[in-house]
Enzyme design. Structure first.
Site, short mmCIF file in Angstrom:
data_model
loop_
_atom_site.label_atom_id
_atom_site.label_comp_id
_atom_site.label_asym_id
_atom_site.label_seq_id
_atom_site.Cartn_x
_atom_site.Cartn_y
_atom_site.Cartn_z
N GLU A 196 -41.40 -0.66 -12.89
CA GLU A 196 -42.80 -0.56 -12.49
C GLU A 196 -43.34 -1.93 -12.06
O GLU A 196 -44.32 -2.45 -12.60
CB GLU A 196 -43.67 0.06 -13.62
CG GLU A 196 -43.23 1.48 -13.92
CD GLU A 196 -44.20 2.34 -14.72
OE1 GLU A 196 -45.18 1.81 -15.27
OE2 GLU A 196 -43.97 3.57 -14.78
N GLU A 319 -38.29 8.12 -14.81
CA GLU A 319 -39.28 8.44 -15.84
C GLU A 319 -40.04 9.69 -15.40
O GLU A 319 -40.69 9.68 -14.34
CB GLU A 319 -40.25 7.27 -16.09
CG GLU A 319 -39.61 6.12 -16.82
CD GLU A 319 -40.57 5.02 -17.21
OE1 GLU A 319 -41.74 5.29 -17.49
OE2 GLU A 319 -40.12 3.85 -17.24
O1 AHR Z 1 -42.52 5.69 -20.90
C1 AHR Z 1 -43.63 4.93 -21.27
C2 AHR Z 1 -44.02 3.94 -20.20
O2 AHR Z 1 -44.44 4.61 -19.06
C3 AHR Z 1 -42.93 3.03 -19.69
O3 AHR Z 1 -42.75 1.93 -20.50
C4 AHR Z 1 -43.43 2.63 -18.35
O4 AHR Z 1 -42.40 2.35 -17.46
C5 AHR Z 1 -44.29 3.79 -17.92
O5 AHR Z 1 -45.53 3.40 -17.48
#
Ligand code: AHR
Length: 515
Positions: A196, A319
């Site tokens: 991110e 994710e």
């Molecule tokens: O999964 C939780 C968080 O969500 C992670 O650390 C991040 O990459 C995302 O914003």
């Protein structure tokens, strides 16, 4: 009079026939050979240093009364092995861009602490480090996916990590690894270059990140050990198509193996809602967010197609999942939430999307594995439970590395408060033994739906099935009742004249096996 009755009979009969026909949705499946394989890595997981994911989750330490292997809970290892998890991403997430791997090697008593700046501000003792994670992956028979620190690290630090983990010859880093007890390199293939980067990974612009990426990727050498390091660029936040476009335009194809994408099913970041105590309205909104994945994957893939028409670069959805308010009384920074039938439906529908885009989506990671967000496993001291999402992942594991069979389906609508979503989702694959697996999800909260499949066209004679269903959307497994929701044998289908007619109950997930 007789004539009037006859007309009435014909009218009623015809109407019923057409009504019945309208009620049945045709799922047509092409049994062709020339289709992509569903990469097993689509069924990947994610374990961040966050809340009770690692410490107090996976890792309880070797002095714990909970049965463990080198500090890792045996019950978790057993459950994940049954799930056939193909890869595990670590150490973050946002944590990855704060993590300095050299602090997590060598004698544990000498390791410095780290304050987890993103997740609860807790102080960690670095007792779970590179060796612990990679040994865990060996125990799980899963492929590690290491997320490198670009945000607060250096090019040298990441290059050293790759050398430490992967170099088989003599070098400063491999000597250090051997000194720490590991002779053979682990040969880790999947490496994330930051996480991110548009947010917690450094608040970079896409242009700036692309330039940094080129520099980092240059020094992440393969060391001729892995048969090709898969360097994965930190990707877009949901619908940020400019991010993908900028990366694809500015990073040469031979420097990149994957572009990431993160998308969470969140109703409203300021008011996410309870994980268990939710209305149909909130369920509908969660599903709206989840089904957006179809559009996201389609549009990001289309951008990638422009620059990479041969689809060498994977779209890595590293994710995804549902994100709700934390359980009452738990640390807000720990993201601990329960998991209901809503999550089961969300998981099934999302996995169908990934399967159907198997040509480009080749890695995905559910967030997260243990005790965080849409977890497959929850623990409470000595207790452990498997969530409805675990069961869906297990039911769908038959798709791993099978050939995708293309489908077409004109789904009926699930309408709520004047808004609609397609009620049904499906994906189909043929495995190396010729077994055909058809996954079906009905997201409709109230209505069952019927699906018809032409068995002759598909070349199958016998069908068996498994279903995950419950009487309420809010149903979940708890530590008092850990097996309330479990897959059961599914018998809700009939075979007539070569046609398979399936009745899919509301908010249920089904896996059929045909041979
Ligand atoms: O999964 C939780 C968080 O969500 C992670 O650390 C991040 O990459 C995302 O914003």
């Amino acid at each position: 009079m007789k004539k009037a009755l006859l007309i009435l009979f014909i009218f009623t009969f015809c109407n019923q026939t057409s009504f019945a026909q309208k009620e049945i949705t045709l799922l047509s499946i092409k049994n062709t050979a020339n289709t992509p394989t569903i990469n097993k890595n689509i069924y990947g997981h994610f374990a961040e240093h966050l809340g009770r994911s690692i410490y107090g989750g996976f890792f309880v330490g070797d002095t714990s009364k909970i049965p463990n292997t080198n500090g890792v809970r045996n019950d978790i290892v057993d459950a994940l092995k049954k799930l056939k998890i193909p890869n595990l991403r670590w150490p973050g997430g946002c944590f990855a861009d704060t993590y300095h791997w050299k602090d997590g090697i060598g004698p544990k008593e000498n390791r410095p602490t780290i304050v987890n700046q993103w997740w609860g501000g807790v102080t960690e003792d670095n007792s779970f480090g590179t060796h612990d994670f990679l040994n865990l992956c060996e125990l799980l028979e899963t492929e590690p996916y290491l997320a490198g620190n670009m945000g607060s690290g250096t090019v040298q630090e990441l290059a050293d990590w790759v050398q430490y983990v992967n170099f088989g010859g003599k070098s400063p880093m491999s000597d250090l690894r051997i000194k720490n007890g590991r002779k053979e390199p682990w040969k880790v293939k999947m490496w994330g270059v930051g996480n991110e980067a548009w947010g917690c990974g450094g608040n970079m612009t896409a242009d700036y990140y692309a330039g940094e990426y080129r520099k980092y990727a240059t020094f992440m050498s393969d060391w001729e050990n892995t048969g090709g390091l898969m360097r994965i660029a930190s990707g877009a936040n949901s619908a940020d198509y400019n991010w993908t476009e900028t990366l694809m335009k500015n990073i040469p194809g031979n420097m990149i193996g994957g572009v990431a994408l993160h998308h969470y099913s969140v109703i409203d970041w300021a008011k996410k809602g309870d994980a268990v105590d939710f209305t149909e309205d909130l369920y509908f909104k969660t599903m709206q967010q989840a089904l957006k994945m179809e559009e996201l994957v389609t549009k990001h893939s289309a951008i990638m197609d422009k620059y990479d028409p041969n689809k060498k670069i994977a779209l890595v959805v590293d994710e995804w999942g549902g994100w709700y308010d934390v359980e009452k009384g738990s640390n807000p920074g720990f993201l601990y939430q329960q998991n209901t039938m809503r999550d089961a439906v969300l998981a099934g529908a999302t996995l169908d999307i990934f399967n159907n885009h198997a040509d480009r989506v080749r890695v995905a990671n559910l967030a997260q594995c243990v005790n965080v967000l849409q977890a497959v496993i929850l623990t409470d001291e000595t207790k452990m439970l498997l969530t409805p999402t675990y069961h869906v992942m297990q039911m769908y594991s038959v798709h791993q590395d099978a050939k995708l069979l293309p489908i077409s389906i004109k789904s009926p609508l699930y309408t709520h408060n004047g808004e609609s979503l397609p009620a049904l989702s499906a994906s189909v694959s043929k495995d190396k033994n010729g077994l055909i697996h058809i996954s079906l999800v009905n997201i409709d909260a109230k209505k069952e739906h019927k699906i018809e499949i032409d068995m002759q066209e598909l070349g199958i004679k016998n069908v068996t099935g498994t279903i995950l269903a419950s009487s309420k959307l809010q149903d979940h497994n708890s530590f008092d009742n850990p097996t309330k929701i479990q897959p059961t044998t599914f018998k809700g289908f009939e075979i007539k004249k070569g046609k398979l007619v399936i009745t899919v109950p509301p908010f249920s997930v089904i896996m059929l096996e045909g041979k």
